[in-house]
Design an enzyme around this catalytic site. Structure first.
Site, PDB file in Angstrom:
ATOM      1  N   ARG A  37      -5.161  51.781 -82.553  1.00 37.98           N
ATOM      2  CA  ARG A  37      -3.794  51.303 -82.315  1.00 37.98           C
ATOM      3  C   ARG A  37      -3.392  50.209 -83.298  1.00 37.98           C
ATOM      4  NH1 ARG A  37      -3.078  51.173 -75.726  1.00 37.98           N
ATOM      5  NH2 ARG A  37      -2.125  53.239 -75.550  1.00 37.98           N
ATOM      6  N   LYS A 178      -7.234  61.943 -63.187  1.00 35.54           N
ATOM      7  CA  LYS A 178      -5.988  61.355 -62.663  1.00 35.54           C
ATOM      8  C   LYS A 178      -4.993  62.458 -62.313  1.00 35.54           C
ATOM      9  CE  LYS A 178      -6.375  57.180 -65.480  1.00 35.54           C
ATOM     10  NZ  LYS A 178      -5.804  56.576 -66.702  1.00 35.54           N
ATOM     11  N   GLY A 306      -5.839  58.971 -73.042  1.00 38.84           N
ATOM     12  CA  GLY A 306      -6.977  58.197 -73.532  1.00 38.84           C
ATOM     13  C   GLY A 306      -8.286  58.969 -73.655  1.00 38.84           C
TER      14      GLY A 306
HETATM   15  C1  3PG Z   1      -1.769  51.940 -72.463  1.00 37.62           C
HETATM   16  O1  3PG Z   1      -2.905  51.556 -72.781  1.00 37.62           O
HETATM   17  O2  3PG Z   1      -1.567  53.050 -71.936  1.00 37.62           O
HETATM   18  C2  3PG Z   1      -0.601  51.062 -72.826  1.00 37.62           C
HETATM   19  O3  3PG Z   1      -0.978  50.033 -73.685  1.00 37.62           O
HETATM   20  C3  3PG Z   1       0.088  50.547 -71.592  1.00 37.62           C
HETATM   21  O4  3PG Z   1      -0.768  49.708 -70.873  1.00 37.62           O
HETATM   22  P1  3PG Z   1      -0.449  49.452 -69.318  1.00 37.62           P
HETATM   23  O5  3PG Z   1      -0.734  50.770 -68.609  1.00 37.62           O
HETATM   24  O6  3PG Z   1      -1.377  48.347 -68.889  1.00 37.62           O
HETATM   25  O7  3PG Z   1       1.012  49.085 -69.200  1.00 37.62           O
HETATM   26 MG    MG Z   2      -4.946  55.893 -70.087  1.00 40.62          MG
END
Ligand code: 3PG
Ligand code: MG
Length: 349
Positions: A37, A178, A306
């Site tokens: 990122r 999830k 992710g």
């Molecule tokens: C993420 O990692 O999905 C984003 O940076 C948003 O983070 P958050 O879900 O803590 O708002």
């Molecule tokens: Mg995530």
């Protein structure tokens, strides 16, 4: 899709610019575990510097700090160090974690004013946070002339293609744990896909009760484990022969082969979520097979979320897909058809 105006159209020479990036990177013992990122934020920062901005002040949240103790854990310092290594320019400034200010997550106007103060332009490049209406992503955009950064626009472009006319077959692959987060996306995108392949924990839930309005393909076999443990007794089994009380921790070899064959023929792919507990090598084969098929397909392939992003990177296959999204929740909400507050706050092109 409504497109926000680009930073490329802004007159930045001599201006002091506030940039909201998503530098929310995974940390491991105070070290940055993955700097994707941070790297993804550089083109916009570099563009502003190259075009003669007087100052570029970058802000981001990091983690979800809740109390005073978390201030040590989630201080921006390691992120700032990495960013400065990558962009050594004395006009660059990095603000402390925006979530250390209690106003941030309430979209507080006072905190937004503090952020805007001393700046003449605002650029939002934080695609990963664009689904949050926070002071640094939403309120501040109403206080300064606001523009979208290059990463934000690239994400909207790549993910947006999945919502328009796509080349077929369009194969949607969903997995992970999830389930509730993802069913809405599946409902919105799945009806437009030619094949919907479901693995991971999500498959177990959909098998019991399919809340979706279209047909899906579920695993015919799994790698069954006696318990949820890395070294658990485990073997492949057809889904109707899983020993009582055992858990499916990966898709089985027949499923991996069948899913792989469908994926390799696809012309458009969206993959979100692993097929099993791929962090444990004995339950990683299914996710690996899917990643390899996605990479091998002659398709417009997008990977989001992710865990599947981590899987495709760890396998060294990120270069073989069309787009790896930096957004988790943000990419899902976009594909659900929702308007993202951080995008909506920027005037259109
Ligand atoms: C993420 O990692 O999905 C984003 O940076 C948003 O983070 P958050 O879900 O803590 O708002
Ligand atoms: Mg995530």
């Amino acid at each position: 899709m409504r497109l926000p105006r680009s930073v490329e159209t802004a007159d930045v020479e001599g201006q002091r610019v506030l940039v909201r990036a998503d530098l929310n990177v995974p940390l491991d013992g105070g070290e940055i575990a993955d700097d994707t990122r941070i790297r993804a934020a550089i083109p916009t920062i570099q563009l502003l510097l190259d075009r003669g901005a007087a100052a570029v002040t970058v802000c981001s949240h990091l983690g979800r700090p809740k109390n005073e103790e978390d201030r040590g854990t989630y201080a921006i310092a390691p992120v700032e160090r990495r960013l400065r290594q990558l962009v050594p320019d004395e006009r660059l400034r990095v603000l402390e974690n925006t979530r250390f200010n209690p106003g941030e997550t309430n979209n507080d106007e006072g905190y937004a004013r503090a952020l805007a103060d001393g700046n003449e332009l605002y650029v939002n490049d934080a695609f990963g946070s664009a689904h949050r209406a926070h002071s640094s992503t939403e309120a501040v955009a109403h206080l300064l002339p606001a523009y979208a950064g290059l990463l934000l626009l690239a994400e909207l472009d790549h993910l947006g293609r999945l919502l328009g006319e796509v080349e077929r077959p369009f194969v949607l692959i969903a997995g992970g744990a999830k389930v509730d987060d993802k069913l809405a996306v599946l409902e919105n995108l799945g009806g437009r896909a030619d094949r919907v392949l479901i693995g991971g924990k999500m498959a177990e839930q959909v098998r019991e009760h399919n809340p979706l309005s279209f047909a899906v393909e579920l695993p015919v076999d799994v790698v069954a484990a006696a318990e949820f443990a890395e070294n658990a007794e485990a073997h492949a089994a057809p889904v109707d022969e899983i020993p009582a009380g055992w858990l499916g921790l990966d898709i089985g070899p027949s499923t991996a082969e069948a899913f792989g064959a469908i994926i390799r023929k696809a012309r458009t792919i969206f993959w979100n979520g692993p097929m099993g507990v791929f962090e444990w090598s004995r339950f990683a084969a299914g996710t690996r097979a899917i990643a390899e098929a996605v990479a091998a397909a002659d398709a417009y392939a997008v990977v989001g979320g992710g865990d599947s992003v981590r899987a495709i990177k760890e396998l060294g296959l990120a270069e073989s897909v069309s787009w790896v999204s930096t957004g988790g929740g943000a990419s899902l909400e976009l594909l659900e058809g929702k308007e993202l507050p951080g995008v909506a706050a920027i005037p259109t092109a």
